[in-house]
Motif scaffolding. Structure first.
Motif, short mmCIF file in Angstrom:
data_model
loop_
_atom_site.label_atom_id
_atom_site.label_comp_id
_atom_site.label_asym_id
_atom_site.label_seq_id
_atom_site.Cartn_x
_atom_site.Cartn_y
_atom_site.Cartn_z
N ASN A 119 40.46 39.88 38.59
CA ASN A 119 39.31 39.72 39.48
C ASN A 119 39.70 40.15 40.89
N LYS B 94 34.29 45.88 42.39
CA LYS B 94 33.67 45.63 41.11
C LYS B 94 34.23 46.66 40.13
N TRP C 295 38.11 43.81 32.30
CA TRP C 295 39.57 43.86 32.29
C TRP C 295 40.09 44.41 30.97
N SER D 199 42.69 31.71 36.72
CA SER D 199 41.26 31.95 36.96
C SER D 199 41.06 32.23 38.44
N THR E 39 43.47 48.06 40.24
CA THR E 39 42.35 47.96 39.30
C THR E 39 42.52 48.94 38.13
N ILE F 103 40.12 34.60 41.91
CA ILE F 103 40.46 35.91 42.49
C ILE F 103 41.93 36.23 42.28
N SER F 104 42.23 37.53 42.03
CA SER F 104 43.61 37.98 41.84
C SER F 104 44.27 38.22 43.19
#
Length: 210
Positions: free
Chosen positions: A41, A46, A50, A77, A10, A79-80
């Motif tokens: 994502n 949270k 980005w 698009s 992140t 979740i990563s």
């Protein structure tokens, strides 16, 4: 064949500890380059937007020609997931031996990752040991071997090594808390990142997140 490391996370925000991990990986293997991949994502966190995290990474890494920040996560698009990141990067870098750079706490969760059994066969693993609270290198190695044994139970072989990193007790959560409490983060992050956080009022009382 070129050797390239992927450093995903992140980076909320990026700090000197992250940079030290990446530089150690660059030198220890050695790698041709380290590709930083800020999660778009992440499935369990949270984060601030980005774009902010991307721009802070650009500022933090711009002086090292062996560091590259990739926008690969924005091409999808949802979740990563790490497996998708590696597949996408592999299509851009031919004839590459991949290394995934990860912290020990995250490495412990690898057996539960989405398509983790595929991912372990696609790259080697460079692990930043956790040396907080008096934990030793031997204890970090034991944790890694436990993960290795879990994959061996599935008839899978995982190649890993610990990074030889000096003890630096810095975390993104600490930096966010200091910002939330209006405390200084000087010398915890590059000065350019500190200025960016102040300018964009990140992690303050009004913009903090869990």
């Amino acid at each position: 064949m070129q050797h390239i490391g992927i450093f995903g996370g992140t980076f909320d925000p990026v700090h000197w500890g992250h940079l030290l991990v990446a530089q150690t990986a660059l030198s220890q293997v050695p790698l041709k380059k380290v590709i930083w991949v800020p999660s778009l994502n992440p499935p369990h966190k949270k984060t601030v937007v980005w774009q902010n995290r991307w721009e802070m990474l650009q500022l933090a890494t711009k002086e090292n020609p062996a560091f590259t920040v990739s926008p690969v996560e924005t091409k999808r698009s949802g979740i990563s997931y790490a497996i998708n990141t590696l597949i996408d990067l592999s299509s851009c870098y031919a004839d590459t031996h991949w290394y995934w750079i990860v912290g020990l706490d995250t490495f412990k969760t690898l057996p539960r990752w989405y398509r983790g059994h595929e991912l372990v066969l696609m790259c080697d693993w460079l692990i930043a040991p956790r040396l907080l609270g008096g934990e030793t290198i031997a204890e970090s190695e034991l944790i890694c071997k436990q993960v290795e044994q879990q994959f061996q139970g599935q008839s899978l072989t995982i190649d890993w090594q610990l990074l030889n990193i000096p003890l630096v007790e810095i975390s993104s959560s600490l930096i966010r808390k200091l910002c939330h409490d209006s405390q200084s983060i000087r010398y915890l992050v590059p000065e350019s990142v500190r200025s960016y956080i102040i300018t964009h009022n990140l992690y303050s009382v009004d913009t903090s997140h869990p």
